[in-house]
Design an enzyme around this catalytic site. Sequence first.
Site, short mmCIF file in Angstrom:
data_model
loop_
_atom_site.label_atom_id
_atom_site.label_comp_id
_atom_site.label_asym_id
_atom_site.label_seq_id
_atom_site.Cartn_x
_atom_site.Cartn_y
_atom_site.Cartn_z
N THR A 147 0.86 -1.04 0.06
CA THR A 147 0.16 0.09 0.08
C THR A 147 0.90 1.11 0.09
OG1 THR A 147 -0.39 -0.11 2.35
CG2 THR A 147 -1.93 -1.14 1.14
N PHE A 180 3.03 -6.65 12.13
CA PHE A 180 3.94 -5.70 12.74
C PHE A 180 5.49 -6.21 12.60
CE2 PHE A 180 -0.01 -5.80 15.18
CZ PHE A 180 -0.22 -4.44 15.11
N LEU A 181 5.54 -6.95 11.72
CA LEU A 181 7.08 -7.78 11.48
C LEU A 181 7.87 -6.35 11.05
CD1 LEU A 181 7.94 -8.02 8.24
CD2 LEU A 181 6.39 -10.07 8.50
N ASN A 200 3.34 2.68 14.16
CA ASN A 200 4.23 3.08 13.32
C ASN A 200 4.40 4.63 13.84
OD1 ASN A 200 5.03 0.59 12.42
ND2 ASN A 200 4.29 0.90 10.36
N ALA A 205 19.67 7.97 18.03
CA ALA A 205 19.68 8.97 17.24
C ALA A 205 20.64 8.99 16.16
CB ALA A 205 20.48 10.19 18.02
N CYS A 213 7.81 1.60 5.31
CA CYS A 213 6.63 1.36 6.21
C CYS A 213 6.43 3.04 6.90
CB CYS A 213 6.65 0.51 6.99
SG CYS A 213 6.51 -1.20 6.21
N LYS A 270 17.86 -0.02 6.58
CA LYS A 270 18.42 -0.52 7.82
C LYS A 270 19.13 -1.63 7.75
CE LYS A 270 15.24 -3.15 10.05
NZ LYS A 270 13.95 -3.64 10.65
C1 UDX Z 1 8.56 -0.94 10.85
C2 UDX Z 1 7.91 -1.37 12.13
O1 UDX Z 1 8.88 -1.56 13.15
C3 UDX Z 1 7.18 -2.60 12.10
O2 UDX Z 1 6.54 -2.79 13.12
C4 UDX Z 1 6.19 -2.32 11.02
O3 UDX Z 1 5.29 -3.66 10.52
C5 UDX Z 1 6.75 -1.98 9.55
O4 UDX Z 1 7.50 -0.86 9.90
P1 UDX Z 1 10.63 -1.67 9.71
O5 UDX Z 1 10.36 -0.88 8.46
O6 UDX Z 1 11.11 -2.99 9.31
O7 UDX Z 1 9.58 -2.04 10.51
O8 UDX Z 1 11.89 -0.76 10.37
P2 UDX Z 1 12.19 -0.62 11.75
O9 UDX Z 1 13.11 -1.49 12.62
O10 UDX Z 1 10.97 0.06 12.36
O11 UDX Z 1 13.27 0.62 11.54
C6 UDX Z 1 12.74 1.79 10.59
C7 UDX Z 1 13.80 2.82 10.58
O12 UDX Z 1 14.04 3.55 11.55
C8 UDX Z 1 15.07 2.30 10.06
O13 UDX Z 1 15.56 3.10 8.84
C9 UDX Z 1 15.93 2.27 11.14
O14 UDX Z 1 17.33 2.63 10.94
C10 UDX Z 1 15.41 3.56 11.91
N1 UDX Z 1 15.74 3.65 13.23
C11 UDX Z 1 15.08 2.57 14.08
C12 UDX Z 1 16.18 4.57 13.76
O15 UDX Z 1 16.79 5.74 13.28
N2 UDX Z 1 16.42 4.77 15.31
C13 UDX Z 1 16.08 3.90 15.86
O16 UDX Z 1 16.09 3.75 17.34
C14 UDX Z 1 15.30 2.95 15.43
#
Ligand code: UDX
Length: 478
Positions: free
Chosen positions: A86, A153-154, A212, A256, A264, A327
């Site tokens: 989506t 929520f994965l 999110n 940070a 997402c 990530k």
């Molecule tokens: C996210 C949600 O966590 C998940 O529950 C949902 O289903 C889909 O979106 P994801 O996109 O896999 O999952 O990544 P996530 O681990 O949440 O990290 C998102 C972004 O935030 C990454 O770019 C990561 O580097 C950044 N991040 C995360 C930070 O900059 N600082 C943090 O402390 C944590």
Amino acid sequence: MRLTVIGTGYLGAVHAACMADIGHDVLGVDVDTEKITALAEGRPPFYEPDLDDVLTRALASGRLRFTTSLREAALHGEVHFICVGTPQQAGSQAADLRYVDAVVDGLVPHLPASCLVVGKSTVPVGTTARLTSRIASLAPAGVRAEVAWNPEFLREGFAVDDTLRPDRLVAGVTSREADETLRRVYAPMLAAGVPYISTDPNTAELVKVAANSFLATKISFINAMAEVCDAAGADVVTLADALGHDTRIGRRFLNAGLGFGGGCLPKDIRAFTARAQELGVGPAVAFLDQVDEINRRQRTRTVALARQLVGGDLTGRRVTVLGATFKPNSDDVRDSPALAVATALHRQGADVRVHDPEGSANARVAHPELACGADLLTACQGAEIVLHLTEWGQYREVDPVKLARVVREPVLIDGRNALPHDEWRAAGWTVKALGRPAPSDRPPTARSGERLRATITSPATDADRAGARAPALPTGRA
Ligand code: UDX
């Protein structure tokens, strides 16, 4: 149970393999023939730790098959999971639901009997109700297809574990039968004590976007504090550690740095804002615009810091970017902060080399103008500045002494605050990071704090802002 999983992207492929792994008879469906062929041969079409094992096991059990035919899916499933993407609509903040609608339109006319359609994709609140009417008008006479929402929520990089051992399951249902069906699907998880929250579809849809939004807000909060730390000569990592000890706050998602990206969080907070406006409650979530803005600003600030460190002009400067994915432990480059910075540096004339352990192929497709490779030392050869922008574990293992020998200037920006700065400094590197003035930069007095503000928050140019803007999200991948 006979399940279909429609859409085999990062979400659906993992869901299909895991549902077969826990004993269901699963048919995975996608319009992408190449992807279906790869999955049927046990080759995950993207990098996700542990997925190959689960996939191989599920295929060998005979409980997992793949097809491109929605007609076949209609005949197979007593429960149909919708796992398609989506993405953000072009030219709007709102979610593009065309793939969800296409699944419904392609599936429902072929349904031979009543069944349950379960959405897992992230959607605007009200989607279940809308699809319920759409399905009623498309279903063959005598067939009733109920809709439920069961958000996923994965996290990429932990997708298999998050699917098999979720923190919680949320079921948005309109009947007891639908609730019982979902409880049967997830019986092994329920037996293992995973919390199961049964609610109405609107609440279930909202849980996902609210989660999110909260996570994105937490990240932008600490990045806003990093900006204050830069101005005040304070250290954001110590600040986050100290905040994190408060169990009401917690340390997770307070890292940070360059901020969030991916398929997402960015598009979900924008879609939530758009939906809230439609519902007449735009002001209630207006803070998410700030969250988005703070997040984008970290990209701009990183580019400005790099330019400042090479002397004010990036033209012709050799720059190495470590990390292309949004990530670590993923090959996903959608709205990747690392790539946004790399392209901005490139646009300002830098000669940019990008290294990523798994994301180089996707990065090359998204940004053919960047030189992307998988050999770290080659990528760093002759660099005048190295930017660490995705915190892959292998970067923490790098020997800064060895790396100092191949670069031209040992200058590092740690965009994720994840490297051992003391070790790098001891190896001769100049190390900078947002929100972390170097020890020698810390102002003993308010006056030198003024000087620091001028240095660390070096003004961003229009080019930074243009270059570091989030790239358009590609469509069609879950
Ligand atoms: C996210 C949600 O966590 C998940 O529950 C949902 O289903 C889909 O979106 P994801 O996109 O896999 O999952 O990544 P996530 O681990 O949440 O990290 C998102 C972004 O935030 C990454 O770019 C990561 O580097 C950044 N991040 C995360 C930070 O900059 N600082 C943090 O402390 C944590």
